[in-house]
Write a protein that holds these residues in place. Structure first.
Motif, PDB file in Angstrom:
ATOM      1  N   HIS A  57      24.350  47.965 -13.917  1.00 26.74           N
ATOM      2  CA  HIS A  57      23.205  48.884 -13.884  1.00 26.74           C
ATOM      3  C   HIS A  57      21.916  48.195 -13.420  1.00 26.74           C
ATOM      4  O   HIS A  57      21.056  48.823 -12.820  1.00 26.74           O
ATOM      5  CB  HIS A  57      22.998  49.586 -15.243  1.00 26.74           C
ATOM      6  CG  HIS A  57      22.305  48.761 -16.265  1.00 26.74           C
ATOM      7  ND1 HIS A  57      22.924  47.759 -16.968  1.00 26.74           N
ATOM      8  CD2 HIS A  57      21.029  48.778 -16.707  1.00 26.74           C
ATOM      9  CE1 HIS A  57      22.056  47.203 -17.800  1.00 26.74           C
ATOM     10  NE2 HIS A  57      20.891  47.801 -17.659  1.00 26.74           N
ATOM     11  N   HIS A  70      13.776  48.990  -7.689  1.00 28.37           N
ATOM     12  CA  HIS A  70      14.902  49.009  -8.634  1.00 28.37           C
ATOM     13  C   HIS A  70      14.940  50.320  -9.401  1.00 28.37           C
ATOM     14  O   HIS A  70      13.918  50.721  -9.939  1.00 28.37           O
ATOM     15  CB  HIS A  70      14.793  47.850  -9.640  1.00 28.37           C
ATOM     16  CG  HIS A  70      15.736  48.007 -10.798  1.00 28.37           C
ATOM     17  ND1 HIS A  70      17.077  47.754 -10.689  1.00 28.37           N
ATOM     18  CD2 HIS A  70      15.543  48.455 -12.070  1.00 28.37           C
ATOM     19  CE1 HIS A  70      17.669  48.016 -11.845  1.00 28.37           C
ATOM     20  NE2 HIS A  70      16.756  48.447 -12.699  1.00 28.37           N
ATOM     21  N   HIS A  94      19.744  55.524 -15.213  1.00 27.21           N
ATOM     22  CA  HIS A  94      19.136  54.762 -16.326  1.00 27.21           C
ATOM     23  C   HIS A  94      17.643  54.556 -16.123  1.00 27.21           C
ATOM     24  O   HIS A  94      16.944  54.161 -17.052  1.00 27.21           O
ATOM     25  CB  HIS A  94      19.858  53.416 -16.531  1.00 27.21           C
ATOM     26  CG  HIS A  94      19.342  52.276 -15.695  1.00 27.21           C
ATOM     27  ND1 HIS A  94      19.834  51.982 -14.440  1.00 27.21           N
ATOM     28  CD2 HIS A  94      18.369  51.355 -15.928  1.00 27.21           C
ATOM     29  CE1 HIS A  94      19.196  50.921 -13.955  1.00 27.21           C
ATOM     30  NE2 HIS A  94      18.296  50.526 -14.836  1.00 27.21           N
TER      31      HIS A  94
HETATM   32 FE   FE2 Z   1      17.062  48.799 -14.903  1.00 29.09          FE
END
Ligand code: FE2
Ligand code: FE2
Length: 192
Positions: A57, A70, A94
């Motif tokens: 992740h 990111h 996420h």
């Molecule tokens: Fe992250």
């Protein structure tokens, strides 16, 4: 849809290491992986695939350390390597700043385990016996100490548990138990 790569732990680990030299980041990946795997096991879900999503992740964080990159700039790399779209979406989900609704149990689990795994890890690092005798009560006490592991967003921890529909103490307990067996890899005293 080729899910073979999604279920390959060696491929995921290799990709993580290719982009991530930092031991702290690799440990973070391992901690989140262990927690997400514990949830997958408990729910009878695909533990390998869930674990690899967790392991990867933040795989691009070292090369894309800012929110304008990111994890979104990591997504094309995952696609290039053959990861299926559900896998890439779970990784992207996420990140709060992308505003993706977390739609699947995998996505909600990843989010709930991300910050808390790091926090529990940090709690273990300041105890002589690591995670061996750590209890949810003392983790919650530390959550209230703003100066402790200040990088961990407390709201994310609470929202993560709520989104998953689990009681915070049960969630903390599950994460502690998930991390105990990998104590050594996390730089903590081994739990015997
Ligand atoms: Fe992250
Ligand atoms: Fe993370």
């Amino acid at each position: 849809m080729d899910d073979g790569i999604a279920r390959s732990r060696p491929a995921a680990w290799e990709l993580l290491c290719e982009y991530t030299a930092s031991e702290a980041l690799r440990r973070h990946a391992l901690a989140v992986e262990a927690s997400v795997r514990a949830y997958a096991r408990a729910a009878g879900e695909d533990e390998e695939a869930w674990g690899n999503v967790a392991l990867l992740h933040d795989f691009d964080y070292e090369v894309h350390p800012t929110l304008d990159k990111h994890p979104q700039d990591g997504a094309p790399i995952l696609r290039e390597r053959g990861y299926p779209e559900w896998f890439v979406r779970a990784v992207l989900s996420h990140a709060d700043h992308l505003g993706l609704e977390r739609e699947t149990p995998l996505e909600r689990t990843l989010y709930a385990c991300d910050e808390l795994s790091g926090f529990v890890h940090a709690c273990g690092l300041v105890r002589p016996d690591g995670l061996a005798t750590l209890e949810p009560r003392s983790v919650r006490k530390k959550l209230k100490q703003k100066s402790f592991a200040a990088g961990v967003n407390r709201d994310d921890v609470h929202q993560g548990a709520e989104g998953l529909g689990v009681d915070l103490d049960e969630h903390i307990q599950r994460v502690i138990e998930a991390l105990r067996p990998i104590s050594r890899e996390l730089g903590l005293p081994p739990v015997t």
